[in-house]
Design an enzyme around this catalytic site. Sequence first.
Site, PDB file in Angstrom:
ATOM      1  N   GLU A  93      -8.926 -19.170 -45.380  1.00 23.34           N
ATOM      2  CA  GLU A  93      -7.475 -19.080 -45.159  1.00 23.34           C
ATOM      3  C   GLU A  93      -6.634 -19.984 -46.075  1.00 23.34           C
ATOM      4  O   GLU A  93      -5.788 -20.730 -45.602  1.00 23.34           O
ATOM      5  CB  GLU A  93      -7.171 -19.354 -43.682  1.00 23.34           C
ATOM      6  CG  GLU A  93      -7.875 -18.354 -42.777  1.00 23.34           C
ATOM      7  CD  GLU A  93      -7.781 -18.669 -41.291  1.00 23.34           C
ATOM      8  OE1 GLU A  93      -6.997 -19.552 -40.912  1.00 23.34           O
ATOM      9  OE2 GLU A  93      -8.485 -18.016 -40.499  1.00 23.34           O
ATOM     10  N   GLU A 109     -14.748 -11.082 -38.882  1.00 25.62           N
ATOM     11  CA  GLU A 109     -14.270 -11.569 -37.577  1.00 25.62           C
ATOM     12  C   GLU A 109     -13.610 -10.419 -36.818  1.00 25.62           C
ATOM     13  O   GLU A 109     -12.491 -10.551 -36.314  1.00 25.62           O
ATOM     14  CB  GLU A 109     -13.270 -12.722 -37.761  1.00 25.62           C
ATOM     15  CG  GLU A 109     -13.820 -13.864 -38.592  1.00 25.62           C
ATOM     16  CD  GLU A 109     -12.884 -15.075 -38.679  1.00 25.62           C
ATOM     17  OE1 GLU A 109     -11.890 -15.132 -37.932  1.00 25.62           O
ATOM     18  OE2 GLU A 109     -13.168 -15.957 -39.507  1.00 25.62           O
TER      19      GLU A 109
HETATM   20  O1  G3I Z   1     -12.872 -29.045 -28.562  1.00 30.68           O
HETATM   21  C1  G3I Z   1     -12.390 -28.666 -27.289  1.00 30.68           C
HETATM   22  C2  G3I Z   1     -13.443 -28.898 -26.286  1.00 30.68           C
HETATM   23  O2  G3I Z   1     -13.748 -30.258 -26.230  1.00 30.68           O
HETATM   24  C3  G3I Z   1     -12.954 -28.383 -24.925  1.00 30.68           C
HETATM   25  O3  G3I Z   1     -14.015 -28.423 -24.019  1.00 30.68           O
HETATM   26  C4  G3I Z   1     -12.484 -26.920 -25.063  1.00 30.68           C
HETATM   27  C5  G3I Z   1     -11.962 -26.380 -23.744  1.00 30.68           C
HETATM   28  O4  G3I Z   1     -10.763 -25.700 -23.900  1.00 30.68           O
HETATM   29  O5  G3I Z   1     -11.493 -26.851 -26.050  1.00 30.68           O
HETATM   30  C6  G3I Z   1     -12.091 -27.190 -27.275  1.00 30.68           C
HETATM   31  O6  G3I Z   1     -11.421 -26.839 -28.425  1.00 30.68           O
HETATM   32  C7  G3I Z   1     -11.111 -25.488 -28.629  1.00 30.68           C
HETATM   33  C8  G3I Z   1     -12.121 -24.831 -29.569  1.00 30.68           C
HETATM   34  O7  G3I Z   1     -11.675 -23.537 -29.914  1.00 30.68           O
HETATM   35  C9  G3I Z   1     -13.524 -24.702 -28.985  1.00 30.68           C
HETATM   36  O8  G3I Z   1     -13.514 -23.921 -27.852  1.00 30.68           O
HETATM   37  C10 G3I Z   1      -9.742 -25.496 -29.255  1.00 30.68           C
HETATM   38  O9  G3I Z   1      -8.805 -25.965 -28.302  1.00 30.68           O
HETATM   39  C11 G3I Z   1      -9.362 -24.109 -29.707  1.00 30.68           C
HETATM   40  O10 G3I Z   1      -8.157 -24.187 -30.449  1.00 30.68           O
HETATM   41  C12 G3I Z   1     -10.447 -23.562 -30.602  1.00 30.68           C
HETATM   42  O11 G3I Z   1     -10.050 -22.281 -30.983  1.00 30.68           O
HETATM   43  C13 G3I Z   1     -10.807 -21.682 -32.024  1.00 30.68           C
HETATM   44  C14 G3I Z   1      -9.913 -21.467 -33.252  1.00 30.68           C
HETATM   45  O12 G3I Z   1     -10.649 -20.795 -34.260  1.00 30.68           O
HETATM   46  C15 G3I Z   1      -9.438 -22.800 -33.800  1.00 30.68           C
HETATM   47  O13 G3I Z   1      -8.642 -22.657 -34.853  1.00 30.68           O
HETATM   48  C16 G3I Z   1     -11.333 -20.351 -31.526  1.00 30.68           C
HETATM   49  O14 G3I Z   1     -12.277 -20.569 -30.484  1.00 30.68           O
HETATM   50  C17 G3I Z   1     -11.987 -19.588 -32.668  1.00 30.68           C
HETATM   51  O15 G3I Z   1     -12.283 -18.283 -32.243  1.00 30.68           O
HETATM   52  C18 G3I Z   1     -11.032 -19.502 -33.844  1.00 30.68           C
HETATM   53  O16 G3I Z   1     -11.700 -18.865 -34.889  1.00 30.68           O
HETATM   54  C19 G3I Z   1     -10.909 -18.631 -36.070  1.00 30.68           C
HETATM   55  C20 G3I Z   1     -11.859 -18.655 -37.243  1.00 30.68           C
HETATM   56  O17 G3I Z   1     -12.602 -19.857 -37.253  1.00 30.68           O
HETATM   57  C21 G3I Z   1     -11.105 -18.482 -38.549  1.00 30.68           C
HETATM   58  N1  G3I Z   1     -10.306 -17.278 -38.518  1.00 30.68           N
HETATM   59  C22 G3I Z   1      -9.427 -17.124 -37.374  1.00 30.68           C
HETATM   60  C23 G3I Z   1     -10.200 -17.256 -36.087  1.00 30.68           C
HETATM   61  C24 G3I Z   1      -9.309 -17.026 -34.897  1.00 30.68           C
HETATM   62  O18 G3I Z   1      -8.311 -18.001 -34.835  1.00 30.68           O
END
Ligand code: G3I
Length: 379
Positions: free
Chosen positions: A161, A266
């Site tokens: 990205e 994805e």
């Molecule tokens: O780290 C905490 C963890 O300690 C806690 O237990 C958990 C409970 O809510 O939250 C955790 O962090 C979250 C993490 O996912 C792991 O679950 C974050 O808040 C959350 O923002 C994060 O979201 C991820 C996102 O990337 C972050 O930017 C999504 O799961 C993931 O599907 C998404 O994937 C991205 C690709 O890497 C790149 N392309 C876009 C795609 C969708 O956004």
Amino acid sequence: MLRIAPLFLMFLTFFSCKTEKKEVENQTKEQTPISLKNAFADDFYVGAAINSSHINKTDTLGLNLVTKEYNTITPENIMKWMYLHPAKDTFFFDEADAYVNLGLENDMHIVGHTLVWHSQIADWMNTIKDSTEMATIIKHHVKTIVSRYKGKIDSWDVVNEALNEDGSFRTSLLYNVMGDSYLEIAFTEAAKADPEASLVYNDYNLWKPEKREGVVRLVKKLQAKGVKIDGIGMQGHYSIPGPTLKDIEDSIEAFAALGVKVMFTELDITALPNPWELDGAAVEQDYSTYEGDITMNPYADGMNDSINKALSVRYKDLFSLFLKHKEAISRVTFWGVTDRETWLNDWPINGRTNYPLLFDRAYQPKDAYHEIIALKQNN
Ligand code: G3I
């Protein structure tokens, strides 16, 4: 009578050979279980993004689906910078090692996601303001991780990205310190650390003509400098009405013409309305005011039949397009295993009930799954 006997024997032998051949064919068919990986074995890898509950084997039903259905895996979160490299001199590899071992145990095509991404980068990186120091850090980061998994991780999302929607470079933390030179550094270092791994640039909305052109410029620039880049990851976070198949196809063709492979890295299709479709607001905006708004979460008690049908048709159309371009496409990965843990339950609005994948909350295949498999069975 004696003269007829040899003829009769020949007929019997011929007939029993035919029957045996048919039986062997039937047996082979029966022995090859129906799965996505088997259905598309001659076309491209099919995979899913997995998370900690699969890697540490607590979600056994989810893990069973992963090993039965897919021949490639991507880590949804555990290999991102903030988890792997949380402090300047600290790497945390336990979960990533377990992820890679899971892939090796199941003879899968293993993807590393993602080496360099401005999002989910560790906080300490925000303190780096000098371009030489930043370059050294990126080299060290890429070299340490890629060489650890040399010969095991087959494909790396090297940079994620880096572009804006108009195809210009995103003014991220990395870009602000180094300009676009960080991409060249990351790809070069990855190629040195594992010359056999496939190196990919990964981004969303690559169906947009301006962003497509931005990727074409980026790849050409790297290629002109002799930097190894093997593929473009079109993320594929789609909805039912859009983008058009034509826009997606134009991008597949434009990227294939560069001599690189195309991957759908994805894939998911939201079944819910997105706030920006309603009020034209920016995708980056905070949508917390919509939380609990039932009009934005219309299928909280169960999927509506017509949406379910539309989702199946959309998946069928996409896979028909992928098959049409199977020479260019090397992998199709879904962003999650079942609807129960998809990131789209919490984005762009927290706490919704979405249905973007091929398996439902009870781990059962949805109509879309059968539609996709049927594309191959009917051919
Ligand atoms: O780290 C905490 C963890 O300690 C806690 O237990 C958990 C409970 O809510 O939250 C955790 O962090 C979250 C993490 O996912 C792991 O679950 C974050 O808040 C959350 O923002 C994060 O979201 C991820 C996102 O990337 C972050 O930017 C999504 O799961 C993931 O599907 C998404 O994937 C991205 C690709 O890497 C790149 N392309 C876009 C795609 C969708 O956004």
